[in-house]
Design an enzyme around this catalytic site. Structure first.
Site, PDB file in Angstrom:
ATOM      1  N   HIS A 128      39.788  15.412  -2.862  1.00  0.00           N
ATOM      2  CA  HIS A 128      38.995  14.448  -3.638  1.00  0.00           C
ATOM      3  C   HIS A 128      39.801  13.165  -3.857  1.00  0.00           C
ATOM      4  CE1 HIS A 128      36.593  12.584  -6.784  1.00  0.00           C
ATOM      5  NE2 HIS A 128      37.746  12.388  -7.403  1.00  0.00           N
ATOM      6  N   HIS A 133      39.067   8.641  -2.834  1.00  0.00           N
ATOM      7  CA  HIS A 133      39.427   7.383  -3.503  1.00  0.00           C
ATOM      8  C   HIS A 133      40.252   6.414  -2.655  1.00  0.00           C
ATOM      9  CE1 HIS A 133      38.110   8.013  -7.677  1.00  0.00           C
ATOM     10  NE2 HIS A 133      38.447   9.282  -7.553  1.00  0.00           N
ATOM     11  N   GLU A 174      33.383   6.775  -9.453  1.00  0.00           N
ATOM     12  CA  GLU A 174      33.247   8.199  -9.126  1.00  0.00           C
ATOM     13  C   GLU A 174      31.899   8.547  -8.489  1.00  0.00           C
ATOM     14  OE1 GLU A 174      35.333  10.527  -8.899  1.00  0.00           O
ATOM     15  OE2 GLU A 174      37.027   9.848 -10.085  1.00  0.00           O
ATOM     16  N   SER A 193      33.579  12.650  -1.364  1.00  0.00           N
ATOM     17  CA  SER A 193      34.368  13.855  -1.081  1.00  0.00           C
ATOM     18  C   SER A 193      33.564  15.140  -1.236  1.00  0.00           C
ATOM     19  CB  SER A 193      35.594  13.908  -2.009  1.00  0.00           C
ATOM     20  OG  SER A 193      35.190  14.000  -3.364  1.00  0.00           O
TER      21      SER A 193
HETATM   22 FE   LIG Z   1      38.001  10.902  -8.864  1.00  0.00          FE
END
Ligand SMILES: [Fe+2]
Length: 252
Positions: A128, A133, A174, A193
């Site tokens: 993730h 990111h 997010e 993700s």
């Molecule tokens: Fe995150």
């Protein structure tokens, strides 16, 4: 007997949360889990994620095979935008997290999910954190907006408005969507993700997609333990970057 230890003033407090990645400790199966996740997510995101995401994947060589070693990753990322990754043992306290972002430091979990957790994991692991990111941290605009989010986070917490920055971060970085050539695409790392939620966020007709608005997004609570019931869609990646750059913590 024991004295409390205060780090010297030159040492940022967040450094207490940084650890060695211990990359050598990842097993062959850990690396195989990364490769499995990477291959299916890269295929799924084609045409579904904002374009700079794939540019970042390539620039950072994240598909080279196996869990990325942060030292090698930083050697590519740092010259691009001044961001670097540090390993952490899991979620870090909000204040330390935002202090890291304000210094262009991104915390990365030092573990990867097990093979029986491929589809969903509540606590962020390195797949993730890195795959979701880091590609966009190679984009100059996102790099600046993430640093600004860190500064806003520290200001908001100091003002007793921690929920304001938490909601802004959640509904953009997010789980946000952003239009590209008029069509919604994935922006947020929680979507990029996630195998199931990446598709759901864009294609499930039962899901509500609201136009992103700073005031509405920061007033909207969220759930962190389930798929999102709705998503905010920004007019473009540039628009959401500009909103974060210009945002001010509201007074109490
Ligand atoms: Fe995150």
């Amino acid at each position: 007997m024991f004295q409390s230890f205060d780090p010297p003033p030159s040492t940022p407090a967040w450094q207490a949360h940084a650890i060695d990645q211990c990359w050598q400790g990842f097993t062959a199966d850990d690396h195989a889990v990364w490769d499995t996740l990477y291959a299916r997510q890269e295929a799924l995101l084609r045409g579904r994620v904002v374009s700079p995401f794939f540019e970042g994947l390539d620039q950072l060589d994240l598909g080279a095979g196996g869990v990325p070693e942060l030292e090698r990753l930083n050697a590519r990322l740092l010259p691009l935008t001044g961001w670097r990754c540090v390993a952490v043992p899991g979620l870090v306290p909000d204040e330390a997290f935002f202090a890291m972002l304000a210094e262009r430091v991104f915390p990365v979990g030092d573990f990867i999910r097990r093979r029986d957790q491929l589809d969903y994991l509540e606590e962020p692991d390195c797949f993730h954190d890195i795959f979701g990111h880091v590609p966009l941290l190679a984009h100059g605009g996102v790099a600046a907006a993430m640093q600004r989010a860190g500064e806003l986070g520290l200001e908001a917490i100091a003002a007793g408005r921690g929920e304001w920055i938490a909601r802004l971060y959640w509904h953009t970085i997010e789980f946000g969507l952003a239009r590209q050539a008029g069509e919604p695409r994935i922006l947020g790392a929680g979507l990029a993700s996630s195998f199931g939620e990446a598709r759901q966020s864009l294609e499930d007709p039962a899901i509500e997609r609201r136009r992103f608005d700073l005031t509405q997004a920061t007033a909207e609570p969220y759930r962190h333990d389930a798929m999102q019931p709705f998503y905010f869609v920004a007019d473009s990646l540039d628009a959401v970057i500009a909103t974060i750059m210009a945002a001010q913590v509201p007074g109490r």
